[in-house]
Design an enzyme around this catalytic site. Sequence first.
Site, PDB file in Angstrom:
ATOM      1  CE  LYS A 154      -3.785   1.949   2.817  1.00  0.00           C
ATOM      2  NZ  LYS A 154      -4.574   1.770   4.068  1.00  0.00           N
ATOM      3  CB  SER A 167      -7.876   3.592   3.208  1.00  0.00           C
ATOM      4  OG  SER A 167      -6.941   3.044   4.124  1.00  0.00           O
ATOM      5  CB  SER A 210      -7.893   0.877   6.120  1.00  0.00           C
ATOM      6  OG  SER A 210      -8.626   2.089   6.113  1.00  0.00           O
TER       7      SER A 210
END
Length: 554
Positions: free
Chosen positions: A104, A179, A203
């Site tokens: 990420k 997210s 997330s």
Amino acid sequence: MAPSLKPLLLSTLCCLPLISSQALPFDPREATIASTHHSLYTGLATCRQVVSSFLSRIESLNNHTNAILSLNPHALDHADQMDSKLKANNGSFGPLFCIPILLKDNYDTVDLPTTGGNLDLADSRPSVDAPATAALKKAGAIILGKANLHELALEGISVSSLGGQTINPYDYTRTPGGSSGGTGASIAASFAVWGTGTDTVNSLRSPASANSLFSCRPTRGLITRTGIIPISYTQDTIGPIARCVEDVATALTVMSSVGFDAADNATALVPAGNKGTDYTASLTQGSLKGLRLGLIEGFFNRTASSETTPVNEAMANITAKLRGAGATIVPITDRLYNATAIAALDTQRYEYREEMDHYLQRPSLQGQHPDTLNQLYASGKFLVLPSQYEYVTTSLVSSTANQTWETHLSYDTVQYGIRNLTTALQETFVSNSLDALIYPEQKNLVVKIGSPSQSGRNGILAALTGSPVITVPVGFSPATNTAPEGVPIGMEILGRPWTEEQLLQIAYGIQGLGRVRKTPSWAQQVVGVKAYGSVPSVTPDRGNIPAAYPVGVL
Ligand SMILES: *[C@@H]1O[C@H](CO)[C@@H](O)[C@H](O)[C@H]1NC(C)=O
Ligand SMILES: *[C@@H]1O[C@H](CO)[C@@H](O)[C@H](O)[C@H]1NC(C)=O
Ligand SMILES: *[C@@H]1O[C@H](CO)[C@@H](O)[C@H](O)[C@H]1NC(C)=O
Ligand SMILES: *[C@@H]1O[C@H](CO)[C@@H](O)[C@H](O)[C@H]1NC(C)=O
Ligand SMILES: *[C@@H]1O[C@H](CO)[C@@H](O)[C@H](O)[C@H]1NC(C)=O
Ligand SMILES: *[C@@H]1O[C@H](CO)[C@@H](O)[C@H](O)[C@H]1NC(C)=O
Ligand SMILES: *[C@@H]1O[C@H](CO)[C@@H](O)[C@H](O)[C@H]1NC(C)=O
Ligand SMILES: *[C@@H]1O[C@H](CO)[C@@H](O)[C@H](O)[C@H]1NC(C)=O
């Protein structure tokens, strides 16, 4: 079934690609750490071929999902180094030897900028790896690149000013959750073997749920957060997202191996007995029989609709299967478990600015970047959803010192409420003799692209109490024109602190009840493997940002 056959059958479910490999030297589709190592160690494929096969998929298929922000220009060089090691056959290889992963894009790595998906951080260049990144590299992982995320990890839509909107691989009209939505979409599409995420409220769990994947939000403190773009000292955690429980266990073992980190004092909380745990060692030793699982009724929306009914049905299906396997489902009806009410204790608006200013002002952060959160939001180079304006603008003026507040609780009152909630949660465990709590990650299907927020999620309970959660796939909504396989549905399994081993055993048992995960239909295709001279570049599609989210508005 003869008990002695059980472990073999269970591992087969995870470790063999479901799609026939058509005699490829290596099939990246649904590949696992075990299947990748099998190809490498039996000489079927080189590490360069493994890495090239994922790069080829990303190059030709990323336009379906827009999940990738950047590719690592050194990935093939690293693969060649691994091939030299393989040839020299120098004995032991790390647990992630030549395993292609995606980070990420809020994990610092020296290989690439670390942007948070934010235009103002496009050239922000860490000169040292985050300790978690360094541990992954040391274990042999090959960082293929960075995945898109909801900008700065602040919501669950997975849209960003630098990366555009990531599209759910199962339904192009929906978001991928977030997210960590770029990681979720990428792993669902087999763009890497597994990937990393972070979790401040939902997330790691929302993208696992929305992409038919497994994830682990570890107990706060188990993995150091140093070198990760922060939001909240109280709530931030980091962890893996993968296609099977075994790979979550291996990834968690490596990421938690960093242990105590003086730069993140939460890591001092790990009890002696939980240090250096190999989470793969006891995976097969659990049993669903005799477990007591508390089902949180307040985390459902019982109003029937096409968005909620499939979630409720998937939960009814899994609880029936768990009962069939000998577990007891204990209804938890305490009104305390109301995710909307609990969210009043969210610490992000108090902690965000201090944490970000500290991250941005580290001398090791090179390249062009703002020095403060306020500078970032003065740049006009950001995307904030209208539903976030209050929270972000408040964080620009508030702090943990804030004791005078007109519309919100003070920081100390919030921390007191969190301690109270944590005690109440432990009381629920003890008074009901529970092994874990279960509930849907989201009360409704993952929301459509253009929605104001990722509503209906239940992540706040673990986020505030620092509890560990494993997320598992439990079903799909009915197929539609835009979702040929249906929309994935996931369940959280929440435990008491430091019970990751037991939670992984429960998840492994659930995985063994029958495969739920499906491959997105377009991701089932075989992609020809290119012979690369160098790593290709990808360009994220920023043209697809919904008009509802104007860039540079607060
Ligand atoms: C992606 O690109 C390929 C090749 O250019 C094209 O055939 C396909 O329709 C595109 N898919 C999407 C969803 O844009
Ligand atoms: C193999 O190990 C030996 C001894 O540890 C070392 O000298 C050599 O460089 C290694 N070779 C490779 C290709 O890593
Ligand atoms: C732990 O670290 C945080 C953030 O760096 C700091 O605010 C806090 O005072 C520290 N706590 C202790 C007990 O040292
Ligand atoms: C529950 O679901 C219904 C139907 O989708 C929706 O209209 C309603 O807003 C939801 N309720 C809550 C509290 O989210
Ligand atoms: C949950 O909390 C919200 C906000 O406090 C409240 O509006 C709602 O009525 C509560 N739901 C239930 C079922 O009590
Ligand atoms: C507390 O928050 C308010 C915004 O509601 C802000 O104006 C004030 O400066 C803050 N005080 C401190 C000490 O952070
Ligand atoms: C503490 O939690 C209990 C529920 O377990 C609740 O009744 C009480 O109001 C809470 N007190 C505070 C100060 O949050
Ligand atoms: C629940 O189980 C039934 C029977 O196996 C299946 O047809 C249905 O699709 C499942 N529902 C969901 C939402 O996964």
